[in-house]
Design a protein around this motif. Sequence first.
Motif, PDB file in Angstrom:
ATOM      1  N   CYS A  44      73.411 -55.835  41.931  1.00 12.54           N
ATOM      2  CA  CYS A  44      72.996 -57.115  42.518  1.00 12.54           C
ATOM      3  C   CYS A  44      74.192 -58.060  42.642  1.00 12.54           C
ATOM      4  O   CYS A  44      74.330 -58.766  43.632  1.00 12.54           O
ATOM      5  N   MET A  45      75.054 -58.047  41.638  1.00 11.66           N
ATOM      6  CA  MET A  45      76.203 -58.957  41.629  1.00 11.66           C
ATOM      7  C   MET A  45      77.316 -58.513  42.576  1.00 11.66           C
ATOM      8  O   MET A  45      78.085 -59.334  43.050  1.00 11.66           O
ATOM      9  N   HIS A  46      77.402 -57.213  42.860  1.00  9.99           N
ATOM     10  CA  HIS A  46      78.455 -56.661  43.721  1.00  9.99           C
ATOM     11  C   HIS A  46      77.842 -55.696  44.734  1.00  9.99           C
ATOM     12  O   HIS A  46      78.186 -54.501  44.758  1.00  9.99           O
ATOM     13  N   PRO A  47      76.952 -56.174  45.603  1.00 16.41           N
ATOM     14  CA  PRO A  47      76.185 -55.275  46.472  1.00 16.41           C
ATOM     15  C   PRO A  47      77.012 -54.502  47.498  1.00 16.41           C
ATOM     16  O   PRO A  47      76.565 -53.475  47.996  1.00 16.41           O
ATOM     17  N   GLY A  48      78.202 -54.965  47.800  1.00 17.24           N
ATOM     18  CA  GLY A  48      79.052 -54.254  48.744  1.00 17.24           C
ATOM     19  C   GLY A  48      79.753 -53.047  48.144  1.00 17.24           C
ATOM     20  O   GLY A  48      80.368 -52.249  48.861  1.00 17.24           O
ATOM     21  N   ILE A  74      72.684 -43.629  53.007  1.00 17.29           N
ATOM     22  CA  ILE A  74      71.417 -44.278  53.339  1.00 17.29           C
ATOM     23  C   ILE A  74      71.652 -45.772  53.539  1.00 17.29           C
ATOM     24  O   ILE A  74      70.956 -46.409  54.311  1.00 17.29           O
ATOM     25  N   GLY A  75      72.647 -46.337  52.858  1.00 19.03           N
ATOM     26  CA  GLY A  75      72.988 -47.745  53.064  1.00 19.03           C
ATOM     27  C   GLY A  75      73.578 -48.398  51.831  1.00 19.03           C
ATOM     28  O   GLY A  75      73.431 -47.909  50.707  1.00 19.03           O
ATOM     29  N   LEU A  76      74.232 -49.519  52.075  1.00 19.14           N
ATOM     30  CA  LEU A  76      74.817 -50.340  51.015  1.00 19.14           C
ATOM     31  C   LEU A  76      73.732 -51.147  50.321  1.00 19.14           C
ATOM     32  O   LEU A  76      72.722 -51.523  50.948  1.00 19.14           O
ATOM     33  N   ALA A  77      73.956 -51.477  49.064  1.00 20.65           N
ATOM     34  CA  ALA A  77      72.999 -52.291  48.309  1.00 20.65           C
ATOM     35  C   ALA A  77      72.742 -53.622  49.006  1.00 20.65           C
ATOM     36  O   ALA A  77      71.612 -54.116  48.998  1.00 20.65           O
TER      37      ALA A  77
END
Length: 84
Positions: A44-48, A74-77
């Motif tokens: 959550c703090m570093h979703p990239g 599938i995708g980035l956070a």
Amino acid sequence: MKQLVFAVYDSKAGIFGTPIFTPTQGIAERSFTDQANRPDSAMCMHPGDFTLFHLGEYDVETGKLIPLETPKSIGLAQQFQRVE
């Protein structure tokens, strides 16, 4: 019966996390979404930095792991974070 195999890649650490086995991609995405939105999680703090990947299948009857030739992103956070 087959389970799908997924893992989260941490680009800062340069490693994949422990694989998870689910019957559908939607269940893996729901778990990833929950982590991406949990305020005290690194995701959550570093979703990239975190990406969910589909790695292959696991046949529960034979014990065989069947990898994809190339893991599928599938995708980035950050794509799974809820906008409030």
